[in-house]
Structure formats: structure tokens, C-alpha cells
Design a protein around this motif. Structure first.
Motif, mmCIF file in Angstrom:
data_model
loop_
_atom_site.group_PDB
_atom_site.id
_atom_site.type_symbol
_atom_site.label_atom_id
_atom_site.label_comp_id
_atom_site.label_asym_id
_atom_site.label_seq_id
_atom_site.Cartn_x
_atom_site.Cartn_y
_atom_site.Cartn_z
ATOM 1 N N ALA A 205 41.454 52.577 54.884
ATOM 2 C CA ALA A 205 40.698 52.743 56.120
ATOM 3 C C ALA A 205 40.443 51.363 56.711
ATOM 4 N N TYR A 206 39.855 51.322 57.894
ATOM 5 C CA TYR A 206 39.559 50.060 58.562
ATOM 6 C C TYR A 206 38.603 49.215 57.728
ATOM 7 N N SER A 207 37.651 49.859 57.078
ATOM 8 C CA SER A 207 36.668 49.175 56.236
ATOM 9 C C SER A 207 36.330 50.080 55.064
ATOM 10 N N VAL A 208 36.327 49.515 53.855
ATOM 11 C CA VAL A 208 36.048 50.298 52.646
ATOM 12 C C VAL A 208 35.118 49.496 51.749
ATOM 13 N N SER A 209 34.079 50.154 51.243
ATOM 14 C CA SER A 209 33.146 49.539 50.292
ATOM 15 C C SER A 209 33.008 50.438 49.079
ATOM 16 N N LEU A 210 33.052 49.818 47.906
ATOM 17 C CA LEU A 210 32.843 50.547 46.655
ATOM 18 C C LEU A 210 31.495 50.132 46.080
ATOM 19 N N PHE A 211 30.677 51.114 45.711
ATOM 20 C CA PHE A 211 29.361 50.851 45.150
ATOM 21 C C PHE A 211 29.304 51.356 43.708
ATOM 22 N N THR A 212 28.803 50.503 42.823
ATOM 23 C CA THR A 212 28.629 50.900 41.432
ATOM 24 C C THR A 212 27.355 50.286 40.870
ATOM 25 N N ARG A 213 26.753 50.972 39.926
ATOM 26 C CA ARG A 213 25.582 50.427 39.211
ATOM 27 C C ARG A 213 25.993 49.831 37.868
ATOM 28 N N TRP A 214 27.288 49.796 37.583
ATOM 29 C CA TRP A 214 27.794 49.285 36.316
ATOM 30 C C TRP A 214 27.095 49.954 35.128
ATOM 31 N N SER A 215 26.773 51.241 35.305
ATOM 32 C CA SER A 215 26.065 51.960 34.243
ATOM 33 C C SER A 215 26.994 52.866 33.437
ATOM 34 N N GLY A 216 28.249 52.893 33.812
ATOM 35 C CA GLY A 216 29.221 53.713 33.105
ATOM 36 C C GLY A 216 30.589 53.517 33.726
ATOM 37 N N PRO A 217 31.595 54.218 33.244
ATOM 38 C CA PRO A 217 32.972 54.033 33.739
ATOM 39 C C PRO A 217 33.197 54.761 35.069
ATOM 40 N N LEU A 218 32.384 54.381 36.078
ATOM 41 C CA LEU A 218 32.374 55.137 37.320
ATOM 42 C C LEU A 218 32.022 54.225 38.483
ATOM 43 N N VAL A 219 32.729 54.399 39.606
ATOM 44 C CA VAL A 219 32.284 53.855 40.887
ATOM 45 C C VAL A 219 31.480 54.955 41.545
ATOM 46 N N ASP A 220 30.192 54.728 41.731
ATOM 47 C CA ASP A 220 29.302 55.805 42.174
ATOM 48 C C ASP A 220 29.670 56.333 43.551
ATOM 49 N N GLN A 322 20.223 46.791 41.016
ATOM 50 C CA GLN A 322 20.000 47.964 41.862
ATOM 51 C C GLN A 322 21.339 48.594 42.238
ATOM 52 N N VAL A 323 22.262 47.775 42.762
ATOM 53 C CA VAL A 323 23.593 48.278 43.079
ATOM 54 C C VAL A 323 24.523 47.096 43.292
ATOM 55 N N SER A 324 25.813 47.334 43.090
ATOM 56 C CA SER A 324 26.847 46.325 43.306
ATOM 57 C C SER A 324 27.843 46.882 44.314
ATOM 58 N N GLU A 325 28.297 46.018 45.233
ATOM 59 C CA GLU A 325 29.260 46.425 46.266
ATOM 60 C C GLU A 325 30.522 45.586 46.137
ATOM 61 N N ILE A 326 31.668 46.249 46.220
ATOM 62 C CA ILE A 326 32.970 45.598 46.119
ATOM 63 C C ILE A 326 33.692 45.803 47.441
ATOM 64 N N ARG A 327 34.126 44.695 48.071
ATOM 65 C CA ARG A 327 34.782 44.754 49.376
ATOM 66 C C ARG A 327 35.962 43.788 49.399
ATOM 67 N N THR A 328 36.811 43.942 50.398
ATOM 68 C CA THR A 328 37.893 42.995 50.616
ATOM 69 C C THR A 328 37.683 42.280 51.944
ATOM 70 N N VAL A 329 38.179 41.034 52.017
ATOM 71 C CA VAL A 329 38.051 40.185 53.197
ATOM 72 C C VAL A 329 39.382 39.476 53.403
ATOM 73 N N ALA A 330 39.834 39.396 54.653
ATOM 74 C CA ALA A 330 41.111 38.741 54.944
ATOM 75 C C ALA A 330 40.982 37.224 54.845
ATOM 76 N N ALA A 331 42.090 36.572 54.538
ATOM 77 C CA ALA A 331 42.142 35.110 54.466
ATOM 78 C C ALA A 331 41.869 34.500 55.838
ATOM 79 N N ASP A 332 41.387 33.253 55.843
ATOM 80 C CA ASP A 332 41.125 32.544 57.093
ATOM 81 C C ASP A 332 41.477 31.073 56.927
ATOM 82 N N GLU A 333 41.237 30.285 57.988
ATOM 83 C CA GLU A 333 41.568 28.859 58.002
ATOM 84 C C GLU A 333 40.324 27.985 58.120
ATOM 85 N N LEU A 334 39.153 28.517 57.844
ATOM 86 C CA LEU A 334 37.896 27.782 57.989
ATOM 87 C C LEU A 334 37.589 27.046 56.691
#
Length: 425
Positions: A205-220, A322-334
Motif C-alpha cells: 500500500a502507499y503507507s504501511v505500519s506494523l505494530f507489535t508489543r513484542w509479547s509473543g510471536p505476533l504482529v498485533d 507500550q507498543v512498537s511500530e515498524i515502518r519503511t522510509v525511502a532513501a534520500d540525499e540529506l
């Protein structure tokens, strides 16, 4: 002029004695020129002392909240104090959009860009990548403009400037035509699905976020934001499972058990970009600051191995998280962007507000992530040794030369910059 207090989370008591609030750029220029040490204070949404100064702070909240679109150049000039919530609304009314937004629309444009704050999306750079020009007050009180077209590489060094070059008063951002977004939430993604399908999931999708509490083998939860035409008003569709995750049957908050009333519309209800790309609504405060945050950005190629390494210490992470978020970000030149010349995966941690309990876990995470070239977010808590941090920014020598040119006496430096970057300049 007021006494300073703390950052938004309350874990940092500012050392600066005063906060100035000028009402015009000429007043700001005079203030900077006569100050011995001063730094700009944004919305205070950092979790370390990056905004602090051993002298004074200056808030730009009193400057006129200018937002000026230019259809001819496809840009918007925006005052540095303007927050993304206000900018998004005004841009959309004019028929424009920004390509990306962070999860919180409450943060200021200048502060977000200065620290390379980001949203999510394989093709979306951090917020600073939209900047095509910036106007800043330098150490002598001069008003200087740097632009991508005129200043080239020097401009790319200044955009993620960490407040070290001067006080940014306005930025010009590239805009695109307004668009719509549908947002869906999936629940219960098996962690093992990331081994073979991470790229497919985050690029779905255009934007995707994965959230997990690292409390088990699961992305909540998996938050999926699809870009659509602005006129698309169809109802949400029935969705298939996503590699074992199922569509949520109602609105969700990223932290399971918390009310979704603060969150942006879900269930595929179409809406404008500025009301869907953030996770939280601008008219609600998502929390009262009862949290701490860390974030590490590492090369995309290390994503699965790094997540597996973190999963092996989840018993240490979960009790203070409380929660962890996993995202991707495109490369840049800054130059000073954590995504400089590398497609990035960002792993964010929202901790409980207990610094003594959290700091040892941050140290552990950095040990675990050390083989993966992780760069910490400039505005979050981290324990990366200065020598290691410096080694991970190949353009740091050029940045230090740029700082020397604009601020030879260190007027805009502070403890954070001296400790991590400038001490040996």
C-alpha cells in the motif's frame, strides 16, 4: 519572555533560563544578534535534550502563521511554527497535498524537518525531503535563504540541520495534487510471515505500519493506507486475510485496549490525505506525555534479520513497552538524515514513562542492533556512543564545516550537539 519548563513528555527539564517569543522576523533577528547562546524550540516533542540551550530558547509560535501556495512552481511557503495539522487543512482546501505525513499531525514543520522525522511508505522519503528552500536567521542576525536549485549540496547539508546553523523561520515545500486515502487495520499477523513476506507486506500500500508489543510471536496490528482519487467515495470493501492476519471488525488504537476515538478513520472509509496518513486526529491529544520514545533506522536489507534479533530479546522489551511500530522510509540525499542514501526500515518503541527501567533496555537494543548499522532518531532516547554515531554519517565532516561557516562561535550549539557531534570540531 517566559521561564522554560520541560519537553512534552516531561522527562527533560530544559536548562535554558528563558524562552523568548518574538512576534516578527525583525524582532527575532535582533534577538539572535544580541544573544550569546540561543536555540529554537519547536513543539517540544523530542525525548532528549536536542532542543535545549545553555543560554536561551526562542519559540516561533508568535510569528504570523503564513501558508502561501504557488501553483506555478508547485510549492508552498510555510512559516516554521506552523503545525502539520493546520498546514494539511489549508493545503487541501487549495487542492494540494504533501506526499507524506508523520503519525502525529501536532508537530511543527521546522522541527520535524530539522530532525528528519518521517511517516511510512516504500516510496516516501522523510518529511524533510519535501523541502526545496529554507529561510534562516544566522548568528549575526542575517536572514539567509538556501534553495535546492541554487545551493545544491550545501542545501542538502542544511535541511536536516538539527538547529545548528541558525533559526529557521520559513520553509518552501514541494506539493502534489490532493489525493484521498482509505485506511484498513489487520490483526494477528504471525511473526513468521515476515521471514518470507516482509517486502510484500510493507509494499502492499502507499503507507504501511506494523505494530507489535513484542509479547509473543505476533504482529498485533498492520495499518494499511491505500492512496485513491480524491473523488472516490465508495464504501470499504471486504478484504481477504493478509498472510494470516484478519481485517479488524472495528476501529483500533495502536495500543490494544485503548480507545480508538483519538485515531484517524479506518474500515476503508475514504477521506483526504491529511486525515488518513497520520495515525492520530489533530483535534485530539493522543496521550498526555505519559511515555518515552526511541527509534532506530537501519538499512532495509537488514529488516528481517534485525526483527528476528529483537524478537530473541522480547522478554526484556515487553515489560517496559507500550507498543512498537515498524515502518519503511525511502532513501534520500540529506546529509544528516538517518535514511541518507539507503532505503530504510524504522523500528520505533513507545515505552512506559519509567526512565530507570527503560534505559537498560535501550542499551540492550543497541547491542542487538549493532551489526545492522542502526542510526537513532535525532529526537528520541538513545545510548549510541558518540564515536559510533559519528561513524555512521559519512557526510558529518562536511556538515561540521557547514556549521563552522554559519555559526563559528557556537551560538546555536547545545549540550546535545556538543556531546554527540561537535565536541571535536
Amino acid at each position: 519572555m517566559t521561564k522554560t519548563a520541560t519537553n512534552w513528555a516531561g522527562n527533560i527539564a530544559f536548562r535554558a533560563g528563558r524562552v523568548h517569543r518574538p512576534s516578527s522576523v525583525p524582532e527575532l533577528r535582533a534577538l539572535v544578534a544580541r544573544s550569546a547562546r540561543i536555540r529554537a524550540l519547536g513543539t517540544g516533542h523530542s525525548f532528549n535534550d536536542i532542543a535545549d540551550s545553555p543560554g536561551d530558547l526562542v519559540s516561533l509560535a508568535g510569528l504570523p502563521p503564513e501558508v502561501e501556495t504557488d501553483a506555478g512552481t508547485g510549492t508552498v511557503r510555510v512559516a516554521a511554527s506552523v503545525r502539520y495539522a493546520e498546514l494539511g487543512r489549508r493545503l487541501h482546501e487549495a487542492g494540494y497535498a504533501l506526499p507524506n505525513l508523520a503519525s502525529l499531525p501536532h508537530i511543527s514543520v521546522a522541527g520535524s524537518c530539522a530532525t528528519a522525522t518521517h511517516g511510512s511508505g516504500d516510496a516516501n522519503g522523510n518529511l524533510a525531503t519535501a523541502v526545496s528552500a529554507l529561510e534562516l536567521v544566522t548568528a549575526d542576525g542575517d536572514l539567509v535563504t538556501l534553495s535546492q536549485d541554487v545551493d545544491g549540496d550545501r542545501f542538502r547539508g542544511a535541511v536536516v540541520g538539527l538547529g545548528a546553523l541558525g533559526v529557521v523561520v520559513a520553509m518552501t515545500l514541494d506539493v502534489v495534487p490532493a489525493f484521498g486515502v482509505r485506511q484498513y487495520v489487520y490483526e494477528g499477523l504471525p511473526f513468521e510471515a515476515l521471514d518470507d513476506h516482509f517486502d510484500a507486506i510493507v509494499s502492499g500500500a502507499y503507507s504501511v505500519s506494523l505494530f507489535t508489543r513484542w509479547s509473543g510471536p505476533l504482529v498485533d496490528q498492520v495499518w494499511v493506507k491505500h492512496r485513491i482519487a480524491p473523488e472516490d467515495a465508495r464504501a470499504g470493501e471486504d478484504l481477504p486475510d493478509l498472510y494470516g492476519a484478519r481485517p479488524a471488525d472495528g476501529p483500533r488504537h495502536p495500543v490494544p485496549g485503548m480507545s480508538a476515538v483519538h485515531c484517524t478513520e479506518q474500515l476503508g472509509v475514504p477521506g483526504p490525505w491529511f486525515e488518513r496518513l497520520p495515525h492520530f486526529r489533530p483535534d485530539f491529544t493522543p496521550s498526555s506525555g505519559e511515555e518515552l520514545q526511541s527509534e532506530y533506522l537501519l538499512p532495509r536489507r537488514h529488516a528481517v534479520a534485525a526483527l528476528r534479533a529483537l524478537d530473541r530479546v522480547r522478554d526484556r522489551i515487553a515489560p517496559v513497552l507500550q507498543v512498537s511500530e515498524i515502518r519503511t522510509v525511502a532513501a534520500d540525499e540529506l546529509w544528516m538524515s538517518p535514511s541518507y542514501r539507503r532505503d530504510t526500515v524504522a523500528v520505533h518503541f513507545t515505552w512506559v514513562k519509567d526512565t530507570p527501567a527503560v534505559l537498560p533496555v535501550i542499551g540492550l537494543l543497541e547491542e542487538v542492533l549493532e551489526p545492522f548499522e542502526a542510526r537513532p532518531h535525532w529526537g528520541k532516547l538513545f545510548a549510541t556512543p558518540p564515536a559510533v554515531l559519528r561513524s555512521r554519517y559519512e557526510r558529518l565532516p562536511d556538515f561540521l564545516n557547514l556549521v563552522r561557516g554559519y555559526d563559528p562561535a557556537g551560538k546555536f550549539s547545545g549540550d546535545f550537539l556538543e556531546r554527540h557531534l561537535l565536541r571535536d570540531r
